[in-house]
Design a protein around this motif. Structure first.
Motif, PDB file in Angstrom:
ATOM      1  N   PHE A 118      64.476 -39.100  10.711  1.00  0.00           N
ATOM      2  CA  PHE A 118      63.234 -39.003   9.944  1.00  0.00           C
ATOM      3  C   PHE A 118      62.483 -40.312  10.015  1.00  0.00           C
ATOM      4  N   SER A 119      61.355 -40.290  10.693  1.00  0.00           N
ATOM      5  CA  SER A 119      60.548 -41.484  10.795  1.00  0.00           C
ATOM      6  C   SER A 119      59.292 -41.253   9.963  1.00  0.00           C
ATOM      7  N   TYR A 120      59.314 -41.781   8.747  1.00  0.00           N
ATOM      8  CA  TYR A 120      58.189 -41.608   7.833  1.00  0.00           C
ATOM      9  C   TYR A 120      57.558 -42.961   7.546  1.00  0.00           C
ATOM     10  N   GLY A 121      56.241 -42.955   7.313  1.00  0.00           N
ATOM     11  CA  GLY A 121      55.516 -44.184   6.993  1.00  0.00           C
ATOM     12  C   GLY A 121      56.052 -44.832   5.721  1.00  0.00           C
ATOM     13  N   LYS A 122      55.711 -46.118   5.558  1.00  0.00           N
ATOM     14  CA  LYS A 122      56.226 -46.911   4.445  1.00  0.00           C
ATOM     15  C   LYS A 122      55.827 -46.316   3.089  1.00  0.00           C
ATOM     16  N   ARG A 123      54.549 -45.903   2.986  1.00  0.00           N
ATOM     17  CA  ARG A 123      54.083 -45.345   1.702  1.00  0.00           C
ATOM     18  C   ARG A 123      54.718 -43.993   1.416  1.00  0.00           C
ATOM     19  N   ILE A 124      54.891 -43.208   2.457  1.00  0.00           N
ATOM     20  CA  ILE A 124      55.540 -41.899   2.275  1.00  0.00           C
ATOM     21  C   ILE A 124      56.950 -42.146   1.736  1.00  0.00           C
ATOM     22  N   LEU A 125      57.652 -43.089   2.367  1.00  0.00           N
ATOM     23  CA  LEU A 125      59.033 -43.377   1.946  1.00  0.00           C
ATOM     24  C   LEU A 125      59.078 -43.884   0.505  1.00  0.00           C
ATOM     25  N   GLU A 126      58.098 -44.718   0.148  1.00  0.00           N
ATOM     26  CA  GLU A 126      58.052 -45.219  -1.230  1.00  0.00           C
ATOM     27  C   GLU A 126      57.881 -44.061  -2.205  1.00  0.00           C
ATOM     28  N   GLU A 127      56.939 -43.165  -1.872  1.00  0.00           N
ATOM     29  CA  GLU A 127      56.684 -42.036  -2.774  1.00  0.00           C
ATOM     30  C   GLU A 127      57.897 -41.114  -2.883  1.00  0.00           C
ATOM     31  N   LEU A 128      58.575 -40.894  -1.766  1.00  0.00           N
ATOM     32  CA  LEU A 128      59.756 -40.024  -1.810  1.00  0.00           C
ATOM     33  C   LEU A 128      60.881 -40.719  -2.572  1.00  0.00           C
ATOM     34  N   GLY A 129      61.010 -42.036  -2.327  1.00  0.00           N
ATOM     35  CA  GLY A 129      62.064 -42.819  -2.970  1.00  0.00           C
ATOM     36  C   GLY A 129      61.907 -42.899  -4.484  1.00  0.00           C
ATOM     37  N   GLU A 130      60.657 -42.851  -4.962  1.00  0.00           N
ATOM     38  CA  GLU A 130      60.429 -42.885  -6.419  1.00  0.00           C
ATOM     39  C   GLU A 130      60.892 -41.589  -7.070  1.00  0.00           C
ATOM     40  N   GLN A 131      60.970 -40.526  -6.294  1.00  0.00           N
ATOM     41  CA  GLN A 131      61.285 -39.219  -6.877  1.00  0.00           C
ATOM     42  C   GLN A 131      62.682 -38.699  -6.559  1.00  0.00           C
ATOM     43  N   PHE A 132      63.194 -39.125  -5.410  1.00  0.00           N
ATOM     44  CA  PHE A 132      64.460 -38.540  -4.953  1.00  0.00           C
ATOM     45  C   PHE A 132      65.417 -39.610  -4.455  1.00  0.00           C
ATOM     46  N   ASP A 133      66.700 -39.251  -4.413  1.00  0.00           N
ATOM     47  CA  ASP A 133      67.690 -40.088  -3.764  1.00  0.00           C
ATOM     48  C   ASP A 133      67.488 -39.839  -2.259  1.00  0.00           C
ATOM     49  N   LEU A 134      67.056 -40.861  -1.512  1.00  0.00           N
ATOM     50  CA  LEU A 134      66.642 -40.621  -0.123  1.00  0.00           C
ATOM     51  C   LEU A 134      67.746 -40.083   0.792  1.00  0.00           C
ATOM     52  N   PRO A 135      68.953 -40.679   0.785  1.00  0.00           N
ATOM     53  CA  PRO A 135      69.992 -40.110   1.663  1.00  0.00           C
ATOM     54  C   PRO A 135      70.251 -38.632   1.340  1.00  0.00           C
ATOM     55  N   GLU A 136      70.244 -38.308   0.052  1.00  0.00           N
ATOM     56  CA  GLU A 136      70.454 -36.907  -0.348  1.00  0.00           C
ATOM     57  C   GLU A 136      69.306 -36.029   0.143  1.00  0.00           C
ATOM     58  N   LEU A 137      68.089 -36.539   0.021  1.00  0.00           N
ATOM     59  CA  LEU A 137      66.919 -35.774   0.458  1.00  0.00           C
ATOM     60  C   LEU A 137      66.974 -35.528   1.965  1.00  0.00           C
ATOM     61  N   PHE A 138      67.239 -36.591   2.748  1.00  0.00           N
ATOM     62  CA  PHE A 138      67.268 -36.425   4.204  1.00  0.00           C
ATOM     63  C   PHE A 138      68.372 -35.464   4.632  1.00  0.00           C
ATOM     64  N   GLU A 139      69.491 -35.510   3.952  1.00  0.00           N
ATOM     65  CA  GLU A 139      70.572 -34.581   4.252  1.00  0.00           C
ATOM     66  C   GLU A 139      70.097 -33.143   3.979  1.00  0.00           C
ATOM     67  N   ALA A 140      69.430 -32.969   2.830  1.00  0.00           N
ATOM     68  CA  ALA A 140      68.966 -31.632   2.445  1.00  0.00           C
ATOM     69  C   ALA A 140      67.875 -31.120   3.394  1.00  0.00           C
ATOM     70  N   LEU A 141      67.051 -32.039   3.923  1.00  0.00           N
ATOM     71  CA  LEU A 141      65.986 -31.601   4.839  1.00  0.00           C
ATOM     72  C   LEU A 141      66.554 -31.068   6.152  1.00  0.00           C
ATOM     73  N   ARG A 142      67.774 -31.487   6.464  1.00  0.00           N
ATOM     74  CA  ARG A 142      68.396 -31.043   7.722  1.00  0.00           C
ATOM     75  C   ARG A 142      69.039 -29.668   7.616  1.00  0.00           C
ATOM     76  N   THR A 143      69.188 -29.191   6.412  1.00  0.00           N
ATOM     77  CA  THR A 143      69.870 -27.910   6.223  1.00  0.00           C
ATOM     78  C   THR A 143      68.905 -26.865   5.640  1.00  0.00           C
ATOM     79  N   PRO A 144      69.182 -25.592   5.897  1.00  0.00           N
ATOM     80  CA  PRO A 144      68.329 -24.565   5.283  1.00  0.00           C
ATOM     81  C   PRO A 144      68.632 -24.506   3.781  1.00  0.00           C
ATOM     82  N   GLY A 145      67.834 -23.818   3.051  1.00  0.00           N
ATOM     83  CA  GLY A 145      68.133 -23.635   1.630  1.00  0.00           C
ATOM     84  C   GLY A 145      69.384 -22.778   1.483  1.00  0.00           C
TER      85      GLY A 145
END
Ligand code: SAM
Length: 371
Positions: free
Chosen positions: A6-33
């Motif tokens: 996942f290559s996301y811009g700095k601001r995108i990462l900041e916004e995601l990081g304020e809301q979610f645990d990033l490693p958990e989010l990236f793991e979840a993005l790789r899997t279907p619901g």
């Protein structure tokens, strides 16, 4: 880059990081619901009919949401994908389909090595070279330009194939995620419903079904290709309402008779789509998010003009940034909209559904009332 995939811009990462645990989010993005769902076209049949066919087909359907039209099947996996000497590389889109259980078709094939017709082959995702599926090759030598090239046997995940059901052919179901269904339910369609970003039609069809002939839908979209897909779906479902190709940023100018007439408006604009899962990889620049934000606000402005006083707008996206969601809602409030709280299975609107927190595709739902 936050993670090789996942290559996301700095601001995108900041916004995601304020809301979610990033490693958990990236793991979840790789899997279907947890599950894949389909919405039953209640104008054409009953959920029971669809549940019965799903069971007959060998699925174990579930109805975990408070919407009678929504039927779901659990996604199985992850499974270990065998790695063979013969490999093919699939483009992002095709790799994401194979990951969910699809076969590989020629347009998605980028490269092949050591492949023999009828022999085992592993399908790798482009860039990451992650094995997404294993199966039997259907070609040898120069890859064909059309048709199926790999019939998969083991895939990383196994999702229900709603499109292969009789219920699909009969126009009884429309595959759709639970948050998308919840969005239109929260809007409580009535009277004149204008969908400003309608194609391929999921939300407009749902609104039309909920109206049960007691209101009217007018759907707009700018994309010829997506509108033709929508018309094909409309025929399959047996619906009939107006679909117009137009740039919705100017509906007030081009369709002045609609100004102040809508009871409901749907704004479901293009976005960075970070919530769409599963992803084998993704690249988004800050600029993509900012451009989307500027574009999204233009639809909100026009929605305000089309609505009657007291009318409701659904603002939804399939992304997780604050800029494209919360900040657009703030913009709407500044222009005279008022936030309305409606129930969803994940809390009251405005609500953000996340793959890492809820096990659903990422989605944002806001309901705004014209004061
Ligand atoms: N609401 C749709 C559904 O539920 O199936 C999905 C909509 S998709 C997220 C966004 C849509 O906005 C695309 O179909 C795209 O063609 C359309 N779009 C983009 N720019 C537009 C514009 N200026 N005017 C109208 N539609 C536009």
């Amino acid at each position: 880059p936050a993670d090789g995939r996942f290559s996301y811009g700095k601001r995108i990462l900041e916004e995601l990081g304020e809301q979610f645990d990033l490693p958990e989010l990236f793991e979840a993005l790789r899997t279907p619901g947890k599950r894949l769902c389909a919405r039953v076209n209640l104008l054409r049949g009953s959920p029971e009919e669809v549940l019965e066919e799903l069971e007959r087909t060998g699925y174990e359907p579930e109805t975990p949401y408070p919407y009678e039209e929504l039927v779901c099947v659990r996604v199985e996996g992850p499974f270990e994908v065998p790695l063979t000497d013969a490999v093919v590389v699939a483009d992002k889109r095709a790799a994401e389909s194979v990951l969910m259980g699809a076969d590989l078709y020629a347009p998605g094939l980028l490269e092949a090595k050591g492949v023999k017709a009828g022999e085992p082959v592993t399908v790798l995702a482009e860039k990451t070279l992650e094995p997404v599926g294993f199966g039997r090759a259907l070609f040898e030598g120069e890859p064909p330009r059309r048709g199926k090239v790999v019939e998969t046997v083991v895939t990383k995940f196994k999702a229900p194939k709603f499109r292969e059901l009789k219920s699909f052919e009969k126009g009884l179901i429309y595959p759709q995620s639970a948050p998308a269904v919840a969005a239109v339910r929260a809007l409580e369609p009535e009277g004149l419903v204008v969908d400003m970003n309608a194609a391929p039609g999921g939300k407009a069809f749902h609104a039309y079904e909920l109206l049960r002939g007691k209101g009217k839908v007018i759907a707009f979209d700018i994309s010829k290709k997506r509108i033709s897909k929508m018309m094909e779906e409309m025929r399959r479902l047996g619906h009939s309402f107006e679909v117009v190709r137009a740039d919705s940023r100017y509906l007030d100018l081009d369709f002045p008779h609609l100004v102040g007439k809508a009871d409901r408006v749907i704004v479901d604009p293009p976005c960075t789509a970070i919530g769409v899962i599963p992803k084998v990889w993704d690249v988004k620049k800050d600029e993509d998010m900012i451009n989307a934000f500027e574009y999204q606000k233009q639809f909100v402005k026009v929605a305000y003009k089309l609505l009657k006083k007291g009318g409701l707008m659904l603002y939804s996206t399939c992304t997780l940034t604050k800029t494209e969601n919360e900040r657009v809602v703030e913009f709407a409030e500044e222009m005279g909209f008022e936030v309305v709280e409606k129930d969803t299975p994940w809390g009251k609107t405005p609500v953000k559904v996340s793959p890492s927190v809820h096990g659903e595709p990422g989605f944002f739902i806001a309901i705004l009332k014209k004061k």
